[in-house]
Design a protein around this motif. Structure first.
Motif, PDB file in Angstrom:
ATOM      1  N   ALA B 121      90.948  88.175  54.039  1.00  0.00           N
ATOM      2  CA  ALA B 121      91.989  88.723  53.170  1.00  0.00           C
ATOM      3  C   ALA B 121      93.394  88.435  53.710  1.00  0.00           C
ATOM      4  O   ALA B 121      94.309  88.131  52.933  1.00  0.00           O
ATOM      5  CB  ALA B 121      91.786  90.228  52.991  1.00  0.00           C
ATOM      6  N   ALA B 122      93.585  88.520  55.027  1.00  0.00           N
ATOM      7  CA  ALA B 122      94.930  88.327  55.588  1.00  0.00           C
ATOM      8  C   ALA B 122      95.423  86.900  55.325  1.00  0.00           C
ATOM      9  O   ALA B 122      96.601  86.682  55.022  1.00  0.00           O
ATOM     10  CB  ALA B 122      94.928  88.617  57.089  1.00  0.00           C
ATOM     11  N   LEU B 123      94.526  85.932  55.404  1.00  0.00           N
ATOM     12  CA  LEU B 123      94.918  84.547  55.135  1.00  0.00           C
ATOM     13  C   LEU B 123      95.249  84.361  53.649  1.00  0.00           C
ATOM     14  O   LEU B 123      96.196  83.650  53.291  1.00  0.00           O
ATOM     15  CB  LEU B 123      93.809  83.584  55.568  1.00  0.00           C
ATOM     16  CG  LEU B 123      94.147  82.105  55.471  1.00  0.00           C
ATOM     17  CD1 LEU B 123      95.365  81.740  56.313  1.00  0.00           C
ATOM     18  CD2 LEU B 123      92.961  81.232  55.893  1.00  0.00           C
ATOM     19  N   ALA B 124      94.503  85.044  52.796  1.00  0.00           N
ATOM     20  CA  ALA B 124      94.799  84.988  51.360  1.00  0.00           C
ATOM     21  C   ALA B 124      96.204  85.507  51.089  1.00  0.00           C
ATOM     22  O   ALA B 124      96.976  84.899  50.335  1.00  0.00           O
ATOM     23  CB  ALA B 124      93.759  85.794  50.588  1.00  0.00           C
ATOM     24  N   ALA B 125      96.554  86.623  51.719  1.00  0.00           N
ATOM     25  CA  ALA B 125      97.879  87.207  51.516  1.00  0.00           C
ATOM     26  C   ALA B 125      98.964  86.258  52.018  1.00  0.00           C
ATOM     27  O   ALA B 125     100.022  86.112  51.389  1.00  0.00           O
ATOM     28  CB  ALA B 125      97.963  88.558  52.237  1.00  0.00           C
ATOM     29  N   ARG B 126      98.689  85.580  53.132  1.00  0.00           N
ATOM     30  CA  ARG B 126      99.672  84.629  53.655  1.00  0.00           C
ATOM     31  C   ARG B 126      99.856  83.456  52.692  1.00  0.00           C
ATOM     32  O   ARG B 126     100.977  82.992  52.450  1.00  0.00           O
ATOM     33  CB  ARG B 126      99.235  84.125  55.035  1.00  0.00           C
ATOM     34  CG  ARG B 126     100.333  83.415  55.799  1.00  0.00           C
ATOM     35  CD  ARG B 126     100.010  83.292  57.279  1.00  0.00           C
ATOM     36  NE  ARG B 126      99.312  82.058  57.593  1.00  0.00           N
ATOM     37  CZ  ARG B 126      99.926  80.889  57.823  1.00  0.00           C
ATOM     38  NH1 ARG B 126     101.234  80.798  57.774  1.00  0.00           N
ATOM     39  NH2 ARG B 126      99.222  79.819  58.099  1.00  0.00           N
ATOM     40  N   MET B 127      98.750  82.984  52.127  1.00  0.00           N
ATOM     41  CA  MET B 127      98.835  81.878  51.174  1.00  0.00           C
ATOM     42  C   MET B 127      99.639  82.282  49.934  1.00  0.00           C
ATOM     43  O   MET B 127     100.434  81.504  49.417  1.00  0.00           O
ATOM     44  CB  MET B 127      97.420  81.428  50.755  1.00  0.00           C
ATOM     45  CG  MET B 127      96.637  80.769  51.866  1.00  0.00           C
ATOM     46  SD  MET B 127      97.481  79.266  52.472  1.00  0.00           S
ATOM     47  CE  MET B 127      97.876  79.703  54.135  1.00  0.00           C
ATOM     48  N   GLN B 157      87.902  92.497  48.779  1.00  0.00           N
ATOM     49  CA  GLN B 157      88.962  92.717  49.771  1.00  0.00           C
ATOM     50  C   GLN B 157      90.096  91.716  49.566  1.00  0.00           C
ATOM     51  O   GLN B 157      91.270  92.052  49.758  1.00  0.00           O
ATOM     52  CB  GLN B 157      88.376  92.683  51.190  1.00  0.00           C
ATOM     53  CG  GLN B 157      87.368  93.830  51.371  1.00  0.00           C
ATOM     54  CD  GLN B 157      86.887  94.051  52.800  1.00  0.00           C
ATOM     55  OE1 GLN B 157      87.680  94.416  53.672  1.00  0.00           O
ATOM     56  NE2 GLN B 157      85.607  93.852  53.047  1.00  0.00           N
ATOM     57  N   VAL B 158      89.783  90.493  49.160  1.00  0.00           N
ATOM     58  CA  VAL B 158      90.840  89.531  48.835  1.00  0.00           C
ATOM     59  C   VAL B 158      91.556  89.977  47.555  1.00  0.00           C
ATOM     60  O   VAL B 158      92.790  89.924  47.470  1.00  0.00           O
ATOM     61  CB  VAL B 158      90.269  88.101  48.708  1.00  0.00           C
ATOM     62  CG1 VAL B 158      91.313  87.140  48.144  1.00  0.00           C
ATOM     63  CG2 VAL B 158      89.776  87.599  50.072  1.00  0.00           C
ATOM     64  N   CYS B 159      90.797  90.442  46.573  1.00  0.00           N
ATOM     65  CA  CYS B 159      91.427  90.920  45.326  1.00  0.00           C
ATOM     66  C   CYS B 159      92.397  92.066  45.617  1.00  0.00           C
ATOM     67  O   CYS B 159      93.455  92.155  44.985  1.00  0.00           O
ATOM     68  CB  CYS B 159      90.373  91.392  44.331  1.00  0.00           C
ATOM     69  SG  CYS B 159      89.420  90.049  43.607  1.00  0.00           S
ATOM     70  N   ASP B 160      92.044  92.938  46.558  1.00  0.00           N
ATOM     71  CA  ASP B 160      92.945  94.051  46.904  1.00  0.00           C
ATOM     72  C   ASP B 160      94.183  93.568  47.650  1.00  0.00           C
ATOM     73  O   ASP B 160      95.184  94.269  47.704  1.00  0.00           O
ATOM     74  CB  ASP B 160      92.208  95.078  47.774  1.00  0.00           C
ATOM     75  CG  ASP B 160      91.175  95.882  46.980  1.00  0.00           C
ATOM     76  OD1 ASP B 160      91.193  95.807  45.735  1.00  0.00           O
ATOM     77  OD2 ASP B 160      90.359  96.582  47.606  1.00  0.00           O
ATOM     78  N   ALA B 161      94.103  92.375  48.256  1.00  0.00           N
ATOM     79  CA  ALA B 161      95.186  91.906  49.133  1.00  0.00           C
ATOM     80  C   ALA B 161      96.202  91.015  48.422  1.00  0.00           C
ATOM     81  O   ALA B 161      97.297  90.810  48.945  1.00  0.00           O
ATOM     82  CB  ALA B 161      94.600  91.152  50.335  1.00  0.00           C
TER      83      ALA B 161
END
Lengths: 326, 326
Positions: B121-127, B157-161
Motif C-alpha cells: 500500500a505504501a508504494l501505491a500511495a507514493r506512485m 489495503q491499496v484501495c484504502d491508501a
C-alpha cells in the motif's frame, strides 16, 4: 444459493472464530458463540483440565449455543484431547497441522462435526472421502501456521474439488473480504486476526496495539526452513529468527528458539514474542467486542450473495459451453 | 459505484492482459485489444526493433483500439525503451520490478497513462503522489515476479491508501475471481495465466499443456534467496533451483542458472525451462481465444458490482460508527 454452514453447525451467522493457540480461550469463544457465530476453544498444547474448564466457561457465556474446539494434530497428547472432546461433546472440532483421519470416526459417532483446515484441494477431497463435514480452506495470508496457496486461488479450487461446505480463511477482516469469500464460493468465513483486538480477547495490550498499528507489509514468515512456516508481525524476535534461519544447516537446531515464543507474545513480551497475525492486520483499526465483529462479517458475507450467484451462473455457462464444444 | 478503468484507458472492458516477458507479443496484445480489453506488449529484455514491430502488429490487429506496453524497470536499456514508447505513443505503460518515478513525467507529457504494478500500500500511495494514473495491486499468488502480500489482503489495503483506480492482479482466472476482485474494491483486473493457453499465445504447446494439466499445488517459488522471487510450475528446473538455493552462500552464484530459463520454457524445453504461472493454473481447463477470456472475465467483473456496492456501504457504516464512538 445454499449456505449450509449455519444449519450444519447450529449457529446463526456463518462466522467461525479461528482456533488460535494460547489466544482462543473460553471467554473469547463464549462471546463469539453468544453473538451467533461459532466460538472455538484452542486446545493447543494446553493441559486437559484447562481445555475442560474453558469449554465450560464458553458454554456458560453462551447457554444453548454451539461451541467448538480446535485440535493441533502435532500435539503429542492429541489422543487424550480427542477423547476429552468426545466426553465433552463439543459441537464442532476444527483441526490443524496434519490429517485428522484417525479421529474422524470417533468424533462423528459422538455427534461432533469435523472440520479440517486444508491448504490444498487434494487434501480437501481426501477429507471429504474420510467423512469430514466441511473444510476450512485457509490461505497463506493468514496468521500463524500457513500453507503455500492464497485464499483467492485456493477457495475456488477447493470448491471445485468437494461437495461439502467450504469455509474460507485468511485475508478476511472486514465486509469486503467476507463478501469476496462468498463470491469465491465459500459458505462461511473463519477469522482470526480481527478477533485479536476485541475486548474479550486475552492477549496483552501490547499485542492489541501492535495489530492496530500494523501496516499491510508488517508481517513476516518465519520457520520456512523447518517445514512449518508461521506468519506474524515483524519485531526483534522475528527479525533475528529470519537471520538465524538464513545461516542454519540443521533447522532442528532452531526448535528451541520457536518454543514458547507465542506464549511470550500473548503475555506481552514486545521484542521476544512471536506476534502471530495475518496480512489483514493492516485493516484492523478498531477494538470493539466480539459481537461487533460477528455482525460486521456476517453482514459482509451476506452482501456477497448477489454476486456469488451471478458469478456461479456465469461459470456454469462457460463450463457447459466448454463441454458442448469438446 | 464508479469503475473508472475503461474510461481512463479508452477501452470497453476493464480487463488488462498481464505484461508477460517473452510471452506477450503483438499478436496476443492485439487480440486482447481487439476484444475490448487492454492488450499489453511486454518489452522485457527485447531489442527496440522487436518492441516497435510488436506494437505495430498489435495496432494492425486492433485498429483504433488502445494498446499498452509493459516495462521491466531493472532492464539496463530502460532509458531507450522509455523514449521509444514516447515516440510510439502507446496508450498505457504498465511497469514492474522497481519504481518508474523518473519516467512518469516524460510518459504523461506524451499522453501515456502510467500504471505501476505495486505489492504494498505504501508504494501505491507514493506512485499516486508522483502522478500515476492507476496502480495494479498484484498478489503473490500471481505467476512470474512476485511480492509478499496476497491479492485478498493487498487490494483492500491499496484501495484504502489511494484515490486513483486500483486494478487487481494475481489469483484471477474465472468469473469468481474477477467478481471477488470487484468486491474487494478493484476497478479492473489484470490477468496473465489464463491467457497462456489461448490460441493467440505464442508459447510452445508443452507450456500450454503444463498449465492445462496443473493442479492447485503445482506452482513453486524460486529465487527468494536472491531477493527476486518468481512463481512458476514445478518441473526438473525449478526443483533443482530450489535445492541449489538451499545450500548457496552467495546467491549471485546462481544468477546464470536463472538466465534464459523463461525463454527456454516459452520455446518448449519441458524440463529445463522456467514455466512461469500463477496458483490459478489449476483453474485453467480451456484453451479458447483471447476474446473468450476478455468476455468471461469482463462479465465476471460486472457480476461483482452488486456485492461491491453492498460491501462498500457496510464498510462506510462501520467506519462512520467508529469515528462517532472514538
Amino acid at each position: 444459493m445454499d449456505t449450509r454452514v449455519p444449519g450444519l453447525f447450529g449457529i446463526e451467522h456463518p462466522v467461525i472464530q479461528g482456533g488460535m493457540a494460547w489466544v482462543a480461550d473460553g471467554r473469547l469463544a463464549g462471546a463469539v458463540s453468544a453473538a451467533g457465530g461459532l466460538g472455538v476453544v484452542a486446545c493447543g498444547a494446553a493441559p486437559l483440565s484447562w481445555i475442560e474448564e474453558q469449554v465450560a466457561i464458553a458454554r456458560s457465556l453462551a447457554p444453548g449455543a454451539a461451541v467448538g474446539a480446535n485440535v493441533m494434530l502435532m500435539n503429542p497428547d492429541v489422543e487424550s484431547i480427542a477423547d476429552l472432546l468426545v466426553r465433552l461433546r463439543v459441537d464442532v472440532v476444527t483441526t490443524g497441522a496434519g490429517s485428522p483421519a484417525r479421529f474422524i470416526e470417533r468424533w462423528k459417532e459422538a455427534g461432533i462435526k469435523v472440520v479440517p483446515v486444508v491448504a490444498q484441494a487434494a487434501l480437501a477431497a481426501r477429507m471429504e472421502r474420510l467423512g469430514a463435514d466441511a473444510v476450512i480452506a485457509e490461505g497463506c495470508e493468514a496468521g500463524g501456521h500457513i500453507g503455500e496457496m492464497s485464499t483467492m486461488a485456493l477457495v475456488p479450487q477447493v470448491c471445485d474439488a468437494v461437495s461439502i461446505p467450504v469455509i474460507a480463511a485468511g485475508g478476511i477482516a472486514d465486509a469486503r473480504g467476507a463478501a469476496a469469500a462468498r463470491v469465491l464460493g465459500a459458505e462461511g468465513v473463519q477469522v482470526g486476526t480481527r478477533f485479536l483486538t476485541v475486548e474479550e480477547c486475552r492477549v496483552a495490550e501490547v499485542y492489541k496495539d501492535k495489530v492496530l498499528r500494523a501496516k499491510d507489509s508488517d508481517t513476516i514468515v518465519t520457520g520456512r526452513v523447518t517445514g512449518h512456516p508461521v506468519r506474524g508481525l515483524k519485531n526483534a524476535w522475528s527479525r533475528s529468527m529470519k537471520s538465524l534461519e538464513r545461516g542454519v544447516s540443521d533447522p532442528h537446531e532452531l526448535e528451541g528458539m520457536y518454543a514458547g515464543s507465542l506464549r511470550r507474545a500473548v503475555e506481552g513480551d514486545a521484542e521476544g514474542g512471536s506476534f502471530m497475525a495475518g496480512q489483514v492486520a493492516g485493516l484492523v483499526k478498531a477494538r470493539g467486542c466480539a459481537a461487533d465483529v460477528v455482525s460486521e462479517l456476517s453482514e459482509g458475507f451476506a452482501a456477497g450473495e448477489a454476486s456469488a450467484c451471478a458469478a456461479a451462473s456465469l461459470l456454469a455457462g462457460v463450463r457447459e459451453g466448454g463441454e458442448r464444444r469438446g
